[in-house]
Design an enzyme around this catalytic site. Structure first.
Site: not given
Length: 286
Positions: A15, A140
Site C-alpha cells: 500500500k 494496517d
C-alpha cells in the site's frame, strides 16, 4: 486435512499512503491519523500447503524475525485459536516487499494469511471478523483484509472504501531502515494537524496530500532526504507511512519506467500500478 488438497498461492499487495495527517495523540500513546490507503500491484506471494496435523510452519523465515514473531505465523495461530479449528498449514513466502519500508508488507502478509486460511480451512468467517482479528496484529491489517483503497481514521482502522485515481508509481527504497516508534516518539513530530473531511481529502493536491512524518524522517535519515529531493525533481513526491519508501505518481507506464531506471542507478526502485481492489480479492474471486 487430506494431503491431496492442493496448495494455494495468494498475493499480499503493498500500500501507499497518498496522504498522512496526525491529528492527535491518545492517552495510550497511539496517534490519531487521517490517511488515504491506496493498494498497488507490487506484492509478496504466500503459498499455503495444507497439513495432516495442526502445526503452523513457515518454511523460509525472514532475516532478523523470530519464527513465532512473524506476522504470518501469528496470524495463522490467531485464526486457529479464534475458530477452534485443528487444521494446520505450511507456508512459503516469496518476499518482494522491503521490510520496514512503509509499504505495509508485514501487515499485508498477515491479512493474506487470515483471508487465505479462512478460505483454505473453510471457516466461513466474514471479512469484518477477520479484520477485527487482524487489528490485534497491527493497525494496517484491516485495510488489506477488506482489500480496497480506503479513507482511514483512528489509528488507521476506521475504514471507508474509496475510489482513487490509479496512476503509475515510481517507488524508491533508499536502503535504510526506519524505526517507526522513534518517529512517532520524536518530540518535534506534528501531532495537531486540523482534521479534514474525506471529501476534501479526495480532492487531492497540496496542502491536503502531505505526510506529517516526512520532515522528521528526512531530518533523521539523510539518505531518505537525498532520494526524496531527487525524485521531487521529476514529479511531486512524498514518503509513505514512516518510510523508508517514497513515491511519485506518473500518467504513463513509460514515464514511470524512465524515472525508475534512473533511480535504479542509486537506489532500489520499482514501477507499480495504483489499484482500488486488491489482487488478493481477485485471486479468490471475491
Amino acid at each position: 486435512m487430506p494431503a491431496t488438497i492442493p496448495a494455494l498461492t495468494l498475493p499480499a499487495p503493498a500500500k501507499l499512503n497518498r496522504m498522512l495527517h496526525i491529528v492527535g495523540r491518545r492517552q495510550d500513546g497511539y496517534h490519531e491519523l487521517q490517511t488515504l490507503f491506496q493498494l498497488i500491484d507490487l506484492c509478496d506471494y504466500l503459498t499455503f500447503m495444507p497439513r495432516n496435523d495442526s502445526a503452523i510452519t513457515l518454511s523460509n523465515d525472514l532475516s532478523g524475525v523470530a519464527h513465532n514473531d512473524n506476522l504470518i505465523v501469528r496470524a495463522a495461530q490467531l485464526l486457529q485459536q479464534a475458530s477452534g479449528t485443528h487444521q494446520g498449514v505450511s507456508v512459503t513466502i516469496e518476499k518482494n516487499l522491503p521490510m520496514g519500508g512503509g509499504l505495509g508488507g508485514g501487515s499485508s502478509n498477515a491479512a493474506t494469511t487470515l483471508v487465505g486460511l479462512n478460505h483454505l480451512w473453510k471457516l466461513g468467517l466474514s471479512n469484518a471478523t477477520l479484520a477485527k482479528l487482524g487489528l490485534t496484529l497491527g493497525a494496517d491489517v484491516p485495510v488489506f483484509v477488506h482489500g480496497h483503497s480506503a479513507w482511514a481514521e483512528g489509528v488507521g482502522e476506521k475504514l471507508t472504501s474509496v475510489t482513487l485515481d490509479t496512476p503509475w508509481f515510481v517507488v524508491i527504497h533508499p536502503g535504510v531502515s526506519v524505526s517507526t516508534p522513534a518517529i512517532f516518539q520524536d518530540p518535534e513530530l506534528t501531532r495537531d494537524s486540523l482534521p479534514i473531511t474525506m471529501a476534501r481529502a479526495l480532492q487531492g493536491g497540496a496542502p491536503e496530500w502531505r505526510n506529517d512524518c516526512e520532515a522528521i524522517v528526512k531530518r533523521r535519515y539523510p539518505p531518505i532526504a537525498e532520494a526524496l529531493n531527487w525524485l521531487t525533481q521529476h514529479a511531486p513526491s512524498r514518503l509513505t507511512g514512516t518510510g523508508a519508501c517514497l513515491f511519485a505518481a506518473f500518467d504513463s507506464q513509460l514515464a514511470a519506467q524512465a524515472v525508475a531506471q534512473m533511480a535504479g542507478q542509486h537506489w532500489y526502485s520499482w514501477v507499480a500500478r495504483g489499484l482500488n481492489t486488491s489482487p488478493l480479492q481477485d485471486a479468490l474471486g471475491r
